[in-house]
Scaffold this motif. Structure first.
Motif, PDB file in Angstrom:
ATOM      1  N   LEU A   1       0.806  -1.217   0.000  1.00 22.00           N
ATOM      2  CA  LEU A   1       0.000   0.000   0.000  1.00 22.00           C
ATOM      3  C   LEU A   1       0.843   1.273   0.000  1.00 22.00           C
ATOM      4  N   LEU A   2       1.869   1.333   0.817  1.00 26.21           N
ATOM      5  CA  LEU A   2       2.680   2.551   0.894  1.00 26.21           C
ATOM      6  C   LEU A   2       3.391   2.878  -0.420  1.00 26.21           C
ATOM      7  N   PRO A   3       4.058   1.914  -1.067  1.00 24.58           N
ATOM      8  CA  PRO A   3       4.639   2.254  -2.373  1.00 24.58           C
ATOM      9  C   PRO A   3       3.580   2.672  -3.390  1.00 24.58           C
ATOM     10  N   LEU A   4       2.427   2.026  -3.360  1.00 23.63           N
ATOM     11  CA  LEU A   4       1.354   2.388  -4.284  1.00 23.63           C
ATOM     12  C   LEU A   4       0.841   3.800  -3.999  1.00 23.63           C
ATOM     13  N   CYS A   5       0.807   4.187  -2.738  1.00 27.65           N
ATOM     14  CA  CYS A   5       0.407   5.556  -2.389  1.00 27.65           C
ATOM     15  C   CYS A   5       1.397   6.578  -2.929  1.00 27.65           C
ATOM     16  N   PHE A   6       2.677   6.294  -2.823  1.00 26.30           N
ATOM     17  CA  PHE A   6       3.676   7.217  -3.348  1.00 26.30           C
ATOM     18  C   PHE A   6       3.621   7.288  -4.869  1.00 26.30           C
ATOM     19  N   VAL A   7       3.466   6.146  -5.523  1.00 22.06           N
ATOM     20  CA  VAL A   7       3.384   6.118  -6.986  1.00 22.06           C
ATOM     21  C   VAL A   7       2.133   6.836  -7.462  1.00 22.06           C
ATOM     22  N   SER A   8       1.041   6.696  -6.737  1.00 18.82           N
ATOM     23  CA  SER A   8      -0.229   7.314  -7.127  1.00 18.82           C
ATOM     24  C   SER A   8      -0.313   8.783  -6.735  1.00 18.82           C
ATOM     25  N   GLU A   9       0.736   9.302  -6.145  1.00 15.29           N
ATOM     26  CA  GLU A   9       0.834  10.699  -5.723  1.00 15.29           C
ATOM     27  C   GLU A   9      -0.169  11.065  -4.629  1.00 15.29           C
TER      28      GLU A   9
ATOM     29  N   ARG B   1       7.922  18.260  -8.936  1.00 12.90           N
ATOM     30  CA  ARG B   1       8.092  17.742 -10.286  1.00 12.90           C
ATOM     31  C   ARG B   1       7.140  16.565 -10.510  1.00 12.90           C
ATOM     32  N   PRO B   2       6.622  16.432 -11.734  1.00  6.54           N
ATOM     33  CA  PRO B   2       5.730  15.287 -12.003  1.00  6.54           C
ATOM     34  C   PRO B   2       6.512  13.974 -12.027  1.00  6.54           C
ATOM     35  N   LEU B   3       5.782  12.897 -11.893  1.00 12.24           N
ATOM     36  CA  LEU B   3       6.402  11.578 -11.957  1.00 12.24           C
ATOM     37  C   LEU B   3       6.922  11.308 -13.360  1.00 12.24           C
ATOM     38  N   PRO B   4       7.931  10.444 -13.484  1.00 15.60           N
ATOM     39  CA  PRO B   4       8.347  10.025 -14.825  1.00 15.60           C
ATOM     40  C   PRO B   4       7.190   9.344 -15.553  1.00 15.60           C
ATOM     41  N   GLY B   5       7.189   9.414 -16.858  1.00 12.93           N
ATOM     42  CA  GLY B   5       6.087   8.885 -17.655  1.00 12.93           C
ATOM     43  C   GLY B   5       5.769   7.424 -17.396  1.00 12.93           C
ATOM     44  N   TRP B   6       6.801   6.598 -17.288  1.00 11.48           N
ATOM     45  CA  TRP B   6       6.564   5.171 -17.082  1.00 11.48           C
ATOM     46  C   TRP B   6       5.957   4.902 -15.710  1.00 11.48           C
ATOM     47  N   LEU B   7       6.332   5.692 -14.725  1.00 13.54           N
ATOM     48  CA  LEU B   7       5.792   5.501 -13.382  1.00 13.54           C
ATOM     49  C   LEU B   7       4.346   5.983 -13.303  1.00 13.54           C
ATOM     50  N   ALA B   8       4.033   7.058 -14.019  1.00 13.38           N
ATOM     51  CA  ALA B   8       2.645   7.529 -14.083  1.00 13.38           C
ATOM     52  C   ALA B   8       1.767   6.498 -14.785  1.00 13.38           C
ATOM     53  N   THR B   9       2.311   5.830 -15.789  1.00 14.04           N
ATOM     54  CA  THR B   9       1.556   4.776 -16.483  1.00 14.04           C
ATOM     55  C   THR B   9       1.274   3.609 -15.550  1.00 14.04           C
ATOM     56  N   VAL B  10       2.260   3.238 -14.755  1.00 14.43           N
ATOM     57  CA  VAL B  10       2.058   2.166 -13.771  1.00 14.43           C
ATOM     58  C   VAL B  10       0.986   2.578 -12.768  1.00 14.43           C
ATOM     59  N   ALA B  11       1.023   3.821 -12.314  1.00 11.94           N
ATOM     60  CA  ALA B  11       0.041   4.305 -11.334  1.00 11.94           C
ATOM     61  C   ALA B  11      -1.363   4.332 -11.923  1.00 11.94           C
TER      62      ALA B  11
ATOM     63  N   VAL C   1      -2.710   2.206 -13.789  1.00 11.85           N
ATOM     64  CA  VAL C   1      -3.275   0.863 -13.836  1.00 11.85           C
ATOM     65  C   VAL C   1      -4.037   0.551 -12.545  1.00 11.85           C
ATOM     66  N   PHE C   2      -3.582   1.095 -11.440  1.00 14.83           N
ATOM     67  CA  PHE C   2      -4.169   0.773 -10.144  1.00 14.83           C
ATOM     68  C   PHE C   2      -5.278   1.768  -9.774  1.00 14.83           C
ATOM     69  N   PRO C   3      -6.210   1.363  -8.923  1.00 13.53           N
ATOM     70  CA  PRO C   3      -7.378   2.208  -8.644  1.00 13.53           C
ATOM     71  C   PRO C   3      -7.120   3.379  -7.700  1.00 13.53           C
ATOM     72  N   LEU C   4      -6.024   3.372  -6.982  1.00 15.99           N
ATOM     73  CA  LEU C   4      -5.813   4.402  -5.964  1.00 15.99           C
ATOM     74  C   LEU C   4      -5.699   5.797  -6.564  1.00 15.99           C
ATOM     75  N   ARG C   5      -4.989   5.937  -7.661  1.00 13.15           N
ATOM     76  CA  ARG C   5      -4.855   7.244  -8.314  1.00 13.15           C
ATOM     77  C   ARG C   5      -6.217   7.725  -8.828  1.00 13.15           C
ATOM     78  N   HIS C   6      -7.017   6.806  -9.343  1.00 12.61           N
ATOM     79  CA  HIS C   6      -8.336   7.176  -9.865  1.00 12.61           C
ATOM     80  C   HIS C   6      -9.279   7.586  -8.738  1.00 12.61           C
ATOM     81  N   LEU C   7      -9.167   6.923  -7.584  1.00 14.40           N
ATOM     82  CA  LEU C   7      -9.962   7.329  -6.430  1.00 14.40           C
ATOM     83  C   LEU C   7      -9.574   8.738  -5.994  1.00 14.40           C
TER      84      LEU C   7
END
Length: 83
Positions: free
Chosen positions: A6-14, A21-31, A33-39
């Motif tokens: 959960l904690l790494p996913l929270c950091f990736v999902s901002e 600075r924004p996340l790198p493109g590949w990391l934003a793409t990974v984020a 995929v998961f529902p946390l960023r969309h929530l």
């Protein structure tokens, strides 16, 4: 195990904003995929005073539904399985 995922996913999902600075493109793409960023985006849109109307972010809620439906089916199957 839960916090380890959960904690790494929270950091990736901002959820926890680190720096300006924004996340790198590949990391934003990974984020994406998961529902946390969309929530997060759905809640931010719904509570933004600059948004007209209901503030419902249909695309983000759709992604949450795509994750919720299989999770509920899996939960139902696990509950109805013999022990």
């Amino acid at each position: 195990m839960t916090l380890g995922t959960l904690l790494p996913l929270c950091f990736v999902s901002e959820i926890f904003v680190v720096g300006d600075r924004p996340l790198p493109g590949w990391l934003a793409t990974v984020a994406d995929v998961f529902p946390l960023r969309h929530l997060l985006q759905a809640v931010l849109t719904a509570t933004d005073p600059a948004v007209d109307g209901t503030g419902v972010a249909a695309g983000h809620l759709g992604i949450l539904l795509v994750w919720t439906a299989p999770a509920l089916v899996l939960l139902w199957l696990r509950r109805s399985a013999p022990t």
